[in-house]
Design a protein around this motif. Structure first.
Motif, PDB file in Angstrom:
ATOM      1  N   LEU A 166     -75.422  41.525 -79.460  1.00  5.95           N
ATOM      2  CA  LEU A 166     -76.164  40.490 -78.631  1.00  5.95           C
ATOM      3  C   LEU A 166     -76.169  39.165 -79.214  1.00  5.95           C
ATOM      4  O   LEU A 166     -76.273  38.066 -78.670  1.00  5.95           O
ATOM      5  N   PHE A 167     -76.458  39.086 -80.423  1.00  6.84           N
ATOM      6  CA  PHE A 167     -76.751  37.737 -81.304  1.00  6.84           C
ATOM      7  C   PHE A 167     -75.329  37.201 -80.976  1.00  6.84           C
ATOM      8  O   PHE A 167     -75.249  35.755 -80.885  1.00  6.84           O
ATOM      9  N   GLY A 168     -74.259  37.773 -81.274  1.00  4.49           N
ATOM     10  CA  GLY A 168     -72.842  37.089 -81.119  1.00  4.49           C
ATOM     11  C   GLY A 168     -72.574  36.463 -79.881  1.00  4.49           C
ATOM     12  O   GLY A 168     -72.236  35.509 -79.580  1.00  4.49           O
ATOM     13  N   GLU A 169     -72.945  37.337 -78.878  1.00  6.50           N
ATOM     14  CA  GLU A 169     -72.795  36.772 -77.443  1.00  6.50           C
ATOM     15  C   GLU A 169     -73.828  35.541 -77.008  1.00  6.50           C
ATOM     16  O   GLU A 169     -73.155  34.766 -76.641  1.00  6.50           O
ATOM     17  N   ARG A 170     -74.911  35.578 -77.717  1.00  9.74           N
ATOM     18  CA  ARG A 170     -75.907  34.316 -77.497  1.00  9.74           C
ATOM     19  C   ARG A 170     -75.258  33.099 -78.224  1.00  9.74           C
ATOM     20  O   ARG A 170     -75.162  31.940 -77.798  1.00  9.74           O
ATOM     21  N   ARG A 171     -74.847  33.459 -79.361  1.00  9.97           N
ATOM     22  CA  ARG A 171     -74.084  32.230 -80.218  1.00  9.97           C
ATOM     23  C   ARG A 171     -72.925  31.790 -79.565  1.00  9.97           C
ATOM     24  O   ARG A 171     -72.797  30.443 -79.437  1.00  9.97           O
ATOM     25  N   ALA A 172     -72.121  32.583 -78.978  1.00  4.43           N
ATOM     26  CA  ALA A 172     -71.038  32.147 -78.263  1.00  4.43           C
ATOM     27  C   ALA A 172     -71.214  31.372 -76.936  1.00  4.43           C
ATOM     28  O   ALA A 172     -70.628  30.190 -76.672  1.00  4.43           O
ATOM     29  N   ALA A 173     -72.081  31.642 -76.242  1.00  2.31           N
ATOM     30  CA  ALA A 173     -72.646  31.173 -75.139  1.00  2.31           C
ATOM     31  C   ALA A 173     -73.205  29.768 -75.561  1.00  2.31           C
ATOM     32  O   ALA A 173     -72.988  28.678 -74.652  1.00  2.31           O
ATOM     33  N   ASN A 174     -73.944  29.589 -76.420  1.00  2.00           N
ATOM     34  CA  ASN A 174     -74.496  28.459 -76.963  1.00  2.00           C
ATOM     35  C   ASN A 174     -73.598  27.415 -77.495  1.00  2.00           C
ATOM     36  O   ASN A 174     -73.404  26.231 -77.315  1.00  2.00           O
ATOM     37  N   ALA A 175     -72.298  27.831 -78.167  1.00  2.00           N
ATOM     38  CA  ALA A 175     -71.262  26.930 -78.548  1.00  2.00           C
ATOM     39  C   ALA A 175     -70.623  26.528 -77.423  1.00  2.00           C
ATOM     40  O   ALA A 175     -69.924  25.270 -77.809  1.00  2.00           O
ATOM     41  N   ASP A 176     -70.388  27.151 -76.173  1.00  2.00           N
ATOM     42  CA  ASP A 176     -69.767  26.749 -75.115  1.00  2.00           C
ATOM     43  C   ASP A 176     -70.420  25.472 -74.346  1.00  2.00           C
ATOM     44  O   ASP A 176     -69.870  24.794 -73.309  1.00  2.00           O
ATOM     45  N   GLU A 177     -71.851  25.498 -74.572  1.00  2.00           N
ATOM     46  CA  GLU A 177     -72.609  24.461 -73.662  1.00  2.00           C
ATOM     47  C   GLU A 177     -72.321  23.082 -74.581  1.00  2.00           C
ATOM     48  O   GLU A 177     -72.209  22.841 -75.606  1.00  2.00           O
TER      49      GLU A 177
END
Length: 177
Positions: A166-177
């Motif tokens: 879940l942390f990795g998913e959140r981090r990836a989502a934040n990087a795309d913003e």
């Protein structure tokens, strides 16, 4: 513990001062057993025998070995074997290719690893990560993704694996913003 009669155990000790692991936990395990354990065979020296042009040929010998011009040449093919490559997330793409291209007749291989635990130097891509891009769609090759429910350890380890996912998913989502 008994060994099969057609197998060998090789215990290699490195010269003092050579550190074979980057990870402290692996180094501690290595040192706890005296730097690799009791030597069972020793390599006294390795000397260059020269350089020659080579040609890759198919060999009919059951062991895939042949001798030519006083050199022993091998493709290091693993025939009639079941091979497990563990911790494959720490292979480079070149190492992964080297491993996979050694599969011989009658062999099967399992390659496993956890891409959330890559210990390669920064900037080095994992062979396990890119092998799926390269080999997807080839008959006879299957990819299986395991998750937290597949962890056969203490229940808290399942929770830890899921939290990291879940942390990795959140981090990836934040990087795309």
């Amino acid at each position: 513990m008994g060994y099969r009669s057609d197998s060998y155990v090789l215990d290699i000790r490195l010269p003092e001062g050579i550190v074979p692991f980057r990870l402290t936990r692996k180094l501690w395990t290595y040192l706890a057993f005296g730097g690799g354990g009791r030597p069972m065979r020793l390599v006294d020296c390795i000397e260059p025998a020269g350089e020659e042009d080579t040609v890759c040929i198919q060999v009919a010998a059951a062991d895939s070995l042949y001798v030519t011009d006083d050199f022993l040449v091998t493709h290091n093919t693993l025939n009639d074997s079941f091979i497990i490559l563990d911790e494959a997330q720490n292979t480079t793409p070149e190492q992964m290719k080297m491993f996979l291209t050694r599969l011989g007749f009658g062999s099967k291989a399992v390659v496993n690893g956890d891409v959330t635990q890559i210990d390669l130097p920064n900037g080095q891509r994992s062979g396990l990560v890119i092998v799926q891009e390269i080999l997807s769609g080839i008959d006879g090759i299957e990819f299986c993704q395991l998750g937290a429910r597949d962890v056969v350890r203490h229940k808290i380890v399942q929770d830890i694996v899921e939290a990291y996912r879940l942390f990795g998913e959140r981090r990836a989502a934040n990087a795309d913003e």
